[in-house]
Every structure is written in structure tokens, then in C-alpha cells.
Scaffold this motif. Structure first.
Motif, short mmCIF file in Angstrom:
data_model
loop_
_atom_site.label_atom_id
_atom_site.label_comp_id
_atom_site.label_asym_id
_atom_site.label_seq_id
_atom_site.Cartn_x
_atom_site.Cartn_y
_atom_site.Cartn_z
N UNK A 1 0.82 -1.19 0.00
CA UNK A 1 0.00 0.00 0.00
C UNK A 1 0.87 1.27 0.00
N UNK A 2 2.03 1.21 0.67
CA UNK A 2 2.90 2.39 0.77
C UNK A 2 3.86 2.53 -0.40
N UNK A 3 4.12 1.44 -1.09
CA UNK A 3 5.11 1.48 -2.16
C UNK A 3 4.48 1.79 -3.51
N UNK A 4 5.18 2.62 -4.31
CA UNK A 4 4.72 2.87 -5.68
C UNK A 4 5.09 1.70 -6.58
N UNK A 5 4.49 1.66 -7.75
CA UNK A 5 4.87 0.64 -8.74
C UNK A 5 6.16 1.06 -9.44
N UNK A 6 6.41 2.38 -9.50
CA UNK A 6 7.62 2.91 -10.15
C UNK A 6 8.06 4.17 -9.43
N UNK A 7 9.33 4.51 -9.61
CA UNK A 7 9.91 5.64 -8.92
C UNK A 7 10.86 6.38 -9.87
N UNK A 8 10.69 7.69 -9.99
CA UNK A 8 11.54 8.51 -10.85
C UNK A 8 11.97 9.76 -10.09
N UNK A 9 13.06 10.36 -10.53
CA UNK A 9 13.52 11.60 -9.90
C UNK A 9 12.62 12.78 -10.25
N UNK A 10 12.09 12.80 -11.47
CA UNK A 10 11.21 13.88 -11.90
C UNK A 10 10.26 13.37 -12.97
N UNK A 11 9.16 14.09 -13.16
CA UNK A 11 8.13 13.63 -14.10
C UNK A 11 8.66 13.46 -15.52
N UNK A 12 9.59 14.33 -15.91
CA UNK A 12 10.09 14.27 -17.28
C UNK A 12 10.82 12.98 -17.61
#
Length: 167
Positions: A1-12
Motif C-alpha cells: 500500500x505504501x510502495x509505488x509501482x515505479x519511482x523517478x527523480x522527476x516527471x520528465x
């Protein structure tokens, strides 16, 4: 529930290829510290990224917790994207309202934001594809600042988990 499916430094950094690979046809985007900084500045890079996504047929929608309609409306008008403000994330209602307007299945919608306790938990509760990004600016409003140390611990555990899974 707390973890995202993906992680990026910025939207771009979120590419069309990434979205296609994960069958994402629409993105629900947070505003504060995801698209604009603390001082309400929208970068040219974000504008270009939005234009490219729209050009590839990705549906976009702004979903913000702020009760400042004018702030969200200004960004929405600049980017030519529909919006919903005072969303009360992580409650499901705002996400589900946007899903209905986007006319997409939950698994084809990505939720992009800088906060675990609003964007990620809310998107996960609605079974959407959650994408966490780093805040654009280190300065936060008081109602967000107190949560950052806790979120940083969760991010650290998430990154450690990702590293172990890649081995």
C-alpha cells in the motif's frame, strides 16, 4: 500500500515507452511539487513533457489536494488539461471521479505524485499504477513538511527492496 509501482527523480523521466510497456493510457497528475515548485513556477521541461505525452495520445488530468482553485486552474489552463482540486487524497472519491471522466480501466491509469501518504496510497487503494517522483523543491508547506522524514524512510526501504530484487 505504501510502495509505488515505479519511482523517478522527476516527471520528465517518465517516457512514452515506459507508459506503453505498462499499458498506461492516462495519467492523473499531482500539481504541487510534482509539476510546479513551492513558488508556483512551471518549468519549460514540464511543459514540453506534457506536450509530448498529449501528442502521443496519453490522456492527462490534474488532481490536487489544494483548496486554491485559482492555482490549479492556472496550471491546468497553461497545460490545457482538465483538473479537479480539493481532492482529499488519499480518499478514493477524487481518483474515481477522474477515472470516470477519463473513461479508462484502473489498471490503465497511472497516478503521478511526490507524496506517499496522498498520491501513492490513494492510487494504490484504487488499484491504479502509482508513480512516485521526488519533490521539485525542498521547501514544503507545513502540512507536508512533517511527513517528509517518514516518507524518506519508506523510500529508503523501497529502494533497498528494488536493489535486492534486481540481484
Amino acid at each position: 500500500m505504501l510502495y509505488p509501482k515505479a519511482y523517478f527523480n522527476k516527471v520528465e523521466e517518465i517516457t512514452i515507452e515506459f507508459l506503453q510497456k505498462n499499458k498506461i493510457k492516462a495519467l492523473i497528475l499531482d500539481v504541487d511539487n510534482t509539476l510546479i515548485d513551492y513558488y508556483k513556477n512551471l518549468s519549460k521541461e514540464v511543459e514540453i513533457w506534457i506536450k509530448e505525452l498529449k501528442g502521443q495520445g496519453t490522456k492527462l488530468y490534474l488532481l490536487s489536494n489544494t483548496n486554491q482553485k485559482e492555482k490549479v486552474e492556472k496550471v491546468a489552463n497553461q497545460l490545457e488539461i482538465p483538473y479537479h482540486y480539493f481532492a482529499q487524497k488519499p480518499f478514493k472519491s477524487g481518483f474515481l471521479k477522474v477515472q470516470k471522466e477519463l473513461k479508462e480501466k484502473e489498471e490503465n491509469i497511472g497516478v503521478v505524485g511526490d507524496q506517499i501518504f496522498t498520491d501513492i496510497i490513494g492510487g494504490n487503494r484504487c488499484k491504479m499504477f502509482t508513480i512516485l517522483v521526488e519533490p521539485i523543491y525542498k521547501k514544503d508547506f507545513w502540512y507536508t513538511a512533517w511527513k517528509r522524514p517518514i516518507e524518506n524512510q519508506i523510500k529508503k526501504k523501497y529502494k533497498n527492496k528494488q536493489t535486492k530484487e534486481k540481484k
